[in-house]
Design a protein around this motif. Structure first.
Motif, PDB file in Angstrom:
ATOM      1  N   PRO A  50       0.817  -1.213   0.000  1.00  0.00           N
ATOM      2  CA  PRO A  50       0.000   0.000   0.000  1.00  0.00           C
ATOM      3  C   PRO A  50       0.854   1.268   0.000  1.00  0.00           C
ATOM      4  O   PRO A  50       2.072   1.214   0.187  1.00  0.00           O
ATOM      5  CB  PRO A  50      -0.785  -0.113   1.306  1.00  0.00           C
ATOM      6  CG  PRO A  50       0.059  -0.960   2.186  1.00  0.00           C
ATOM      7  CD  PRO A  50       0.880  -1.867   1.307  1.00  0.00           C
ATOM      8  N   ILE A  51       0.181   2.386  -0.166  1.00  0.00           N
ATOM      9  CA  ILE A  51       0.902   3.653  -0.334  1.00  0.00           C
ATOM     10  C   ILE A  51       1.768   4.015   0.857  1.00  0.00           C
ATOM     11  O   ILE A  51       2.898   4.507   0.684  1.00  0.00           O
ATOM     12  CB  ILE A  51      -0.096   4.787  -0.644  1.00  0.00           C
ATOM     13  CG1 ILE A  51      -0.588   4.626  -2.071  1.00  0.00           C
ATOM     14  CG2 ILE A  51       0.558   6.139  -0.474  1.00  0.00           C
ATOM     15  CD1 ILE A  51      -1.326   5.821  -2.592  1.00  0.00           C
ATOM     16  N   ASP A  52       1.284   3.750   2.069  1.00  0.00           N
ATOM     17  CA  ASP A  52       2.115   4.165   3.207  1.00  0.00           C
ATOM     18  C   ASP A  52       3.401   3.337   3.283  1.00  0.00           C
ATOM     19  O   ASP A  52       4.470   3.853   3.613  1.00  0.00           O
ATOM     20  CB  ASP A  52       1.336   4.128   4.528  1.00  0.00           C
ATOM     21  CG  ASP A  52       0.644   2.806   4.746  1.00  0.00           C
ATOM     22  OD1 ASP A  52       0.553   2.372   5.902  1.00  0.00           O
ATOM     23  OD2 ASP A  52       0.193   2.183   3.752  1.00  0.00           O
ATOM     24  N   ALA A  53       3.301   2.061   2.930  1.00  0.00           N
ATOM     25  CA  ALA A  53       4.518   1.243   2.905  1.00  0.00           C
ATOM     26  C   ALA A  53       5.438   1.714   1.790  1.00  0.00           C
ATOM     27  O   ALA A  53       6.666   1.792   1.960  1.00  0.00           O
ATOM     28  CB  ALA A  53       4.164  -0.229   2.699  1.00  0.00           C
ATOM     29  N   LEU A  54       4.857   2.061   0.652  1.00  0.00           N
ATOM     30  CA  LEU A  54       5.657   2.552  -0.479  1.00  0.00           C
ATOM     31  C   LEU A  54       6.425   3.800  -0.074  1.00  0.00           C
ATOM     32  O   LEU A  54       7.608   3.967  -0.372  1.00  0.00           O
ATOM     33  CB  LEU A  54       4.738   2.853  -1.671  1.00  0.00           C
ATOM     34  CG  LEU A  54       5.451   3.315  -2.930  1.00  0.00           C
ATOM     35  CD1 LEU A  54       6.269   2.187  -3.526  1.00  0.00           C
ATOM     36  CD2 LEU A  54       4.459   3.835  -3.966  1.00  0.00           C
ATOM     37  N   GLN A  55       5.728   4.680   0.643  1.00  0.00           N
ATOM     38  CA  GLN A  55       6.359   5.932   1.066  1.00  0.00           C
ATOM     39  C   GLN A  55       7.545   5.650   1.985  1.00  0.00           C
ATOM     40  O   GLN A  55       8.627   6.243   1.826  1.00  0.00           O
ATOM     41  CB  GLN A  55       5.291   6.798   1.747  1.00  0.00           C
ATOM     42  CG  GLN A  55       5.781   8.068   2.375  1.00  0.00           C
ATOM     43  CD  GLN A  55       6.012   7.902   3.867  1.00  0.00           C
ATOM     44  OE1 GLN A  55       5.268   7.231   4.557  1.00  0.00           O
ATOM     45  NE2 GLN A  55       7.068   8.519   4.343  1.00  0.00           N
ATOM     46  N   ARG A  56       7.369   4.708   2.911  1.00  0.00           N
ATOM     47  CA  ARG A  56       8.486   4.387   3.822  1.00  0.00           C
ATOM     48  C   ARG A  56       9.650   3.794   3.044  1.00  0.00           C
ATOM     49  O   ARG A  56      10.820   4.084   3.313  1.00  0.00           O
ATOM     50  CB  ARG A  56       8.019   3.411   4.911  1.00  0.00           C
ATOM     51  CG  ARG A  56       7.135   4.049   5.970  1.00  0.00           C
ATOM     52  CD  ARG A  56       6.971   3.120   7.168  1.00  0.00           C
ATOM     53  NE  ARG A  56       6.298   1.875   6.832  1.00  0.00           N
ATOM     54  CZ  ARG A  56       4.982   1.695   6.842  1.00  0.00           C
ATOM     55  NH1 ARG A  56       4.185   2.696   7.171  1.00  0.00           N
ATOM     56  NH2 ARG A  56       4.457   0.534   6.537  1.00  0.00           N
ATOM     57  N   ILE A  57       9.327   2.968   2.054  1.00  0.00           N
ATOM     58  CA  ILE A  57      10.375   2.349   1.243  1.00  0.00           C
ATOM     59  C   ILE A  57      11.149   3.409   0.470  1.00  0.00           C
ATOM     60  O   ILE A  57      12.384   3.384   0.402  1.00  0.00           O
ATOM     61  CB  ILE A  57       9.760   1.322   0.270  1.00  0.00           C
ATOM     62  CG1 ILE A  57       9.322   0.081   1.043  1.00  0.00           C
ATOM     63  CG2 ILE A  57      10.729   0.943  -0.827  1.00  0.00           C
ATOM     64  CD1 ILE A  57       8.473  -0.877   0.237  1.00  0.00           C
ATOM     65  N   LEU A  58      10.433   4.346  -0.100  1.00  0.00           N
ATOM     66  CA  LEU A  58      11.098   5.395  -0.880  1.00  0.00           C
ATOM     67  C   LEU A  58      12.017   6.237  -0.014  1.00  0.00           C
ATOM     68  O   LEU A  58      13.093   6.666  -0.446  1.00  0.00           O
ATOM     69  CB  LEU A  58      10.062   6.287  -1.566  1.00  0.00           C
ATOM     70  CG  LEU A  58       9.304   5.624  -2.711  1.00  0.00           C
ATOM     71  CD1 LEU A  58       8.239   6.577  -3.240  1.00  0.00           C
ATOM     72  CD2 LEU A  58      10.249   5.212  -3.818  1.00  0.00           C
ATOM     73  N   MET A  59      11.628   6.456   1.231  1.00  0.00           N
ATOM     74  CA  MET A  59      12.487   7.225   2.137  1.00  0.00           C
ATOM     75  C   MET A  59      13.804   6.495   2.375  1.00  0.00           C
ATOM     76  O   MET A  59      14.837   7.121   2.585  1.00  0.00           O
ATOM     77  CB  MET A  59      11.777   7.468   3.480  1.00  0.00           C
ATOM     78  CG  MET A  59      10.568   8.379   3.395  1.00  0.00           C
ATOM     79  SD  MET A  59      10.911  10.002   2.695  1.00  0.00           S
ATOM     80  CE  MET A  59      11.747  10.786   4.071  1.00  0.00           C
ATOM     81  N   GLN A  60      13.731   5.144   2.327  1.00  0.00           N
ATOM     82  CA  GLN A  60      14.946   4.357   2.538  1.00  0.00           C
ATOM     83  C   GLN A  60      15.794   4.244   1.279  1.00  0.00           C
ATOM     84  O   GLN A  60      16.954   3.860   1.339  1.00  0.00           O
ATOM     85  CB  GLN A  60      14.563   2.915   2.951  1.00  0.00           C
ATOM     86  CG  GLN A  60      13.820   2.821   4.248  1.00  0.00           C
ATOM     87  CD  GLN A  60      14.781   2.898   5.411  1.00  0.00           C
ATOM     88  OE1 GLN A  60      15.984   3.121   5.229  1.00  0.00           O
ATOM     89  NE2 GLN A  60      14.257   2.722   6.590  1.00  0.00           N
TER      90      GLN A  60
END
Lengths: 579, 178
Positions: free
Chosen positions: A225-235
């Motif tokens: 989902p989008i919130d997981a995607l966002q955390r991944i992109l930050m990494q």
């Protein structure tokens, strides 16, 4: 000249080998190996990458004996028309014997790229356990394995750099394959599991991304989902290629802002895909910041993005070189592409409704693109209708096509204005595009087009024909004229025995010929098989339409023939007869 | 009523239009080449639209299943009966990802556990394929199964006595022996 020749003969092998290192294309290396015996020998011991376009043309044992130092192998299995359900699943193309032979032969395999092959979990386990330096697995349109096989790869390939799965139905065993990457795995550069239907452990994914500092390409599936995607992109702000997964939520403003911030960090992304389930377009503006750097954009699975949102997004992408979309973009949308994407080289427009509903593009969109994008060299275009005038205009605007594939939703539709066959239009394309290597035609077409193809398409290597032509002459013009033809695939066209048998030697210069629902008879196929021992002539009898009777006059529903150095294959199922 | 020269045109047949009554059938075969309104036995269940041909438009099967809008999708509902249950259920094969998923869902539907498990189960799942034969679930790759399955039946193992059923094959994974 003579002293130069003898100088070459005295070059130590190491020098030759060093020179050959600069030859990357397999065609160049093949050419070099034909020069003389010593070059053949040097070349074969130094070849690391081997490409085999038809896995049944040669055997694994012969591959290994000629190229003992092979590290990277590309194999293709089923014929292309298998993509359209014309070939039964168990026709063949098993990778297992290749992996077994390489394991036995002590090959130091590092990279395996497979297309349309049958891959079992057992094959993947063998791969993971017998090749300690294995680094890269790319599977395109393969089948036969489950997430258990992926778990084996994740668990055991210590130096895995690339795991890339494209357009595959993988049976989900709910075994958390992604969590099988050990904590010590930090080598991943490319991970693409966008086509997987099952769930993945999000925490494992985030940790994996965080520790693989060299990760350049990440394509996630719908379950992220989008919130997981966002955390991944930050990494992973260093990403170059991103597949967003579903992108399918309606986020609150806090989540949306976080996503936007994460996107802004990713200044290196030049390739974007995904949007598998976009339900509301509210999140789309979050990707606008990266649009201006994009060179590749794949929205062809984004059925949820409607035309106006699509157009808004594309207006930001002025550096695009490669665009894949659905025909919901419409002719108007293609007009926007034409005025925005001046660097465009490759365009693919897929049908959003296979029954040919309202959303479709016509010849207008194609003409607009050709006028606005002078660098265009590759197109795949599914359209509602076409005209000769449009194709002639396209040919004039874009003489640089290397690949030109047009599929009208109604396969025998004539010119929408004049009701004439589309011979002149396609004829203009082959006349104008002197570098054309791949062509797929459709619409109402007569033998005249094939005459044009035979005369003008000098560089043509692959030709796909469906529901076209009037007589054997059509096929004859092509076989006689296209000197560089490698693959010919024909369906539902009135070509028969006379064309098939006219120049039997031609087939040894080609990789393969497919003919289905044509007019060839069993007798002609038998004749061909008998006269040409270095061809495998296979009849696919999957609907039990034919009996192994003496009736040589019966029409053959599906025939596939290919050149081979190793005779009839031993793994053919019951319904495949090798004549 | 005399069978006159109008007979053939108005006679109901399964042949393609305009074919006439050529007994050898070779005329019929010749027509196949350009008439795109034929369909194979695979597509008959899904061909709501008359103008459908196998494999046209040439969109690869993965894309066919995955890129079209949700409302449109090719749903594959099949009836499921269980021996002893008073009524049948229906299940959509297109949304199942594989055999393990299917078996779990069947168990939930009928409130009965262990379908398809080794020996411990009293039930065995079978299906009717498009040829009308009853087959054991699990022998062929999932894709092949979901395309050819017309209905499912959860049969009492006792009724299958004597047939060498090896239910454990379901969970083994499909390994192809080359």
């Amino acid at each position: 000249m003579r002293s130069f020749q003898s100088m070459l003969n005295y070059f130590p092998e190491e020098v030759l080998e060093h020179v050959f290192d600069f030859l990357t294309s397999h065609r160049d290396r093949n050419a070099v190996s034909l020069v003389c015996k010593s070059w053949y020998t040097v070349e074969r011991f130094s070849r690391e990458k081997v490409f085999i376009g038809n896995c049944y043309a040669i055997s694994p044992e012969r591959l290994i004996s000629r190229f003992p130092r092979v590290r990277s192998l590309t194999l293709k299995g089923k014929p292309h028309f298998a993509d359209f359900n014309l070939v039964p699943h168990d026709w063949g193309g098993y990778v297992q014997p290749w992996i077994e032979s390489m394991a036995k032969g002590g090959v130091n395999l590092e990279e395996l790229r497979l297309k349309r092959m049958l891959v079992s979990d057992e094959s993947l386990e063998l791969l993971a356990n017998f090749f300690p330096n294995f680094k890269s697995l790319v599977l395109v349109s393969c089948e036969g394995f489950t997430t258990d096989g992926l778990a084996a790869i994740a668990s055991n390939c210590r130096f895995l750099r690339e795991l890339d799965l494209q357009e595959i139905e993988v049976e989900d065993r709910r075994g958390q394959w992604l969590s099988c990457f050990p904590d010590s795995c930090t080598s991943l550069v490319s991970l693409n599991f966008a086509c997987l239907k099952g769930e993945v452990n999000l925490a494992s994914l985030e940790r994996l991304v965080a520790r693989c500092r060299n990760l350049r390409s990440l394509r996630v599936n719908h379950a992220v989902p989008i919130d997981a995607l966002q955390r991944i992109l930050m990494q992973a702000p260093q990403l170059v290629d991103l597949g967003t997964g579903s992108f399918g939520q309606d986020p609150d403003s806090d989540s949306y802002n976080k996503l936007e911030t994460a996107m802004q960090q990713c200044t290196s992304i030049t390739s974007l895909s995904g949007f598998l389930e976009v339900v509301t377009a509210r999140c789309l503006p979050a990707v606008y910041p990266i649009c201006r750097h994009l060179t590749s954009l794949n929205l062809s699975y984004a059925a949820g993005i409607y035309s106006d949102e699509l157009v808004k997004l594309i207006r930001h992408c002025n550096k695009l070189e490669r665009l894949l979309v659905l025909d919901t973009i419409g002719d108007k949308g293609l007009g926007v592409v034409a005025s925005t994407c001046k660097e465009l080289q490759e365009l693919r427009v897929f049908p959003s409704d296979i029954h040919g509903g309202n959303a479709a593009v016509t010849e207008e969109g194609l003409v607009a693109i050709s006028a606005g994008c002078p660098k265009l060299n590759s197109i795949l275009y599914f359209c509602q209708q076409m005209t000769n005038a449009a194709l002639i205009m396209v040919a004039k605007n874009c003489p640089n096509f290397i690949r030109f594939r047009l599929a009208t939703l109604n396969p025998t539709i004539p010119d929408a204005v004049t009701m004439q066959p589309l011979d002149e239009g396609f004829g203009a394309i082959v006349k104008s595009c002197k570098g054309l290597k791949r062509l797929s035609v459709s619409g109402l077409l007569t033998d005249q087009l094939f005459l044009y193809i035979g005369i003008y398409a000098e560089q043509l290597e692959m030709l796909s024909i469906a529901f076209a032509g009037d007589s054997d002459k059509g096929m004859f013009y092509v076989l006689n004229g296209c000197k560089k033809l490698k693959k010919l695939e024909i369906r539902d066209s009135p070509f028969g025995d006379v064309a098939l048998l006219e120049d039997m030697g031609k087939y040894e210069t080609m990789r393969s010929l497919w003919m289905s629902s044509c007019e060839v008879t069993l007798g002609a196929c038998k004749t061909l098989a008998q006269k040409m021992p270095r061809l495998n002539v296979e009849i696919i009898n999957d609907s039990d339409q034919m009996e192994a009777s003496d009736d040589d006059k019966q029409r053959v529903e599906k025939m596939y023939l290919y050149r081979t150095l190793v005779g009839p294959r031993k793994d053919a199922p019951d319904f495949v007869w090798t004549l | 009523m005399a069978k006159d020269n109008l007979g053939l045109e108005t006679e109901l047949t399964l042949a393609l239009p305009g074919g006439g009554g050529d007994p050898s059938g070779s005329m019929e075969k010749k027509e196949k080449k350009r008439v795109f309104s034929e369909f194979s036995s695979d597509e008959t269940t899904m061909a709501a639209n008359k103008n459908e041909v196998v494999g046209w438009p040439p969109v690869c099967s993965y894309r066919r299943k995955n890129s079209f809008s949700v409302e449109e999708g090719t749903k594959m509902y099949v009836k499921v009966s269980m021996d002893g249950a008073p009524f049948l259920r229906k299940i959509d094969l297109s949304t199942r990802e594989g055999y393990s998923c299917l078996l779990m869902d069947l168990e939930k539907l009928f409130g009965c556990y262990g379908i398809g498990e080794e020996d411990s189960s009293e039930y065995v799942p079978i299906y009717e394929d498009k040829d009308g034969d009853w087959m054991l679930v699990g022998d062929v790759p999932w894709q092949m199964f979901s395309r050819s399955c017309k209905r499912l039946r959860i049969m009492k193992r006792l009724d299958a006595k004597g047939i060498g059923l090896h239910a454990k094959d379901f969970h083994k994974g499909i390994s192809i022996e080359a």
